[in-house]
Motif scaffolding. Structure first.
Motif: not given
Length: 360
Positions: A190-194, A201-203, A296-298
């Motif tokens: 999920x983080x990778x897609x964001x 993604x980092x914040x 957001x990741x979801x």
């Protein structure tokens, strides 16, 4: 490492006893990771540029992204190095959760590194084959889940907690392994897609890590756990140092990754951060709250699933482009507007997650 040194020095200088306090070590860890990231950042960016680890931009993406082609990527190595060094310096190295988090983070980082290397250096457009990539993630995710299940000594360590309720929990038994696996691997992807816009993604990862650190500190302290009506899980307090390291390293990386980015995270950073956050959520028994805070990741993940499913079933797309942050760009939103609004949404969701500590 420094904890052991301070314990030895306390015999001769009582003032060194202050370094035994977990909160101080967490603060110092955050600052250490931040300084390391800021100090190493320029050198790592130069190395990535010299080796031509440049970003490849999709032809069907927003036109504003074409100018990003060639920007150094694989900057997640900066985050991982900062987290590793800081955790080794300030954490209690006899704590099993610390080593598990380091192994999971570096393991998923290695998968991401391999994927980035194939795409950027060997020019394999898709990087690692999807099955091979998922197999490697599954081995690590299952390994972490099994370790947590078979080393659990208290019922609370494998129960599913429900936020907003004091005394409601579900004993999962072996199903804990399945849940933990999906949380770790799902969070990683999920983080990778964001990770598609500068700092997007980092914040959120930094904010969620900070919140999970609060849960870890509370769960690892018997008095706070009893007061907040959450399970006491011995040893989880030490995770606060790791969370602090992630926050500091993430902010240091954001210094260079903020719009317009000087470096991108790459899979090496995104896969590792997502897996680390998922593992922390499992350890502190806050999977549902983590799902809420990671809204957001979801959303990014669901947008991709819906887009692919709709196109395969009907031949039509729901969004102009997936993940959904590209949809908003193609609707005319400037990139900084998308980024900051997603940050604001994450901030609100993290506050809602923290509120579950008290609203029971």
């Amino acid at each position: 490492m420094l904890l052991w040194l301070s314990e030895w020095l306390t015999q001769y200088f009582h003032a060194f006893h202050v370094f035994q306090y977990l909160t101080l070590r967490a603060i110092l860890g955050t600052l250490t990771a931040l300084v390391l990231a800021l100090f190493m950042g320029p050198a790592i960016i130069r190395q990535l540029s010299s080796h031509r680890f440049g970003q490849v931009v999709r032809d069907d993406g927003p036109q504003s992204h074409f100018s990003k082609a060639g920007t150094p990527t694989m900057g997640g190595t900066l985050i991982l190095i900062s987290i590793l060094l800081t955790t080794l310096l300030w954490s209690d190295l006899s704590n099993r959760y610390v080593w598990l988090l380091l192994l999971v983070t570096l393991g998923f980082g290695a998968i991401g590194y391999r994927d980035d290397y194939l795409k950027l250096i060997l020019r394999h457009s898709r990087g690692m084959p999807a099955r091979q990539k998922y197999l490697c993630q599954s081995i690590l995710g299952l390994g972490a889940a099994c370790y947590l299940y078979f080393t659990a000594t208290l019922p609370a360590e494998t129960q599913l907690l429900f936020p907003f309720f004091k005394n409601i929990s579900l004993a999962m038994g072996p199903f804990f392994i399945v849940l933990a696996y999906f949380v770790i691997v799902g969070s990683s992807n999920a983080v990778n897609l964001t990770d598609g816009l500068d700092g997007l993604a980092i914040m959120p990862s930094v904010m969620i890590s900070g919140a999970l650190g609060v849960f870890a500190y509370a769960a690892g302290n018997s008095h706070f756990a009893a007061y907040l009506a959450i399970p006491y899980v011995p040893g989880t307090g030490e995770i606060v140092v790791f969370c602090g390291a992630l926050v500091g390293a993430g902010l240091g990386f954001l210094w260079f990754n903020t719009y317009p980015a000087q470096v991108f995270m790459g899979d090496v950073g995104a896969l590792a951060l997502g897996a680390a956050l998922g593992t922390i959520a499992v350890i502190v028994r806050q999977e549902i709250v983590f799902f809420l805070m990671s809204g957001i990741f979801v959303l990014e993940t669901v947008s991709v699933i819906l887009q692919v499913a709709s196109f395969k079933l009907t031949g039509k797309r729901i969004f102009k482009m997936a993940p959904i942050h590209h949809h908003f760009e193609l609707k005319g939103w400037p990139e900084p507007r998308v980024i900051v609004r997603f940050w604001i949404i994450t901030f609100v969701l993290v506050l809602c997650g923290l509120a579950t500590l008290k609203l029971r």
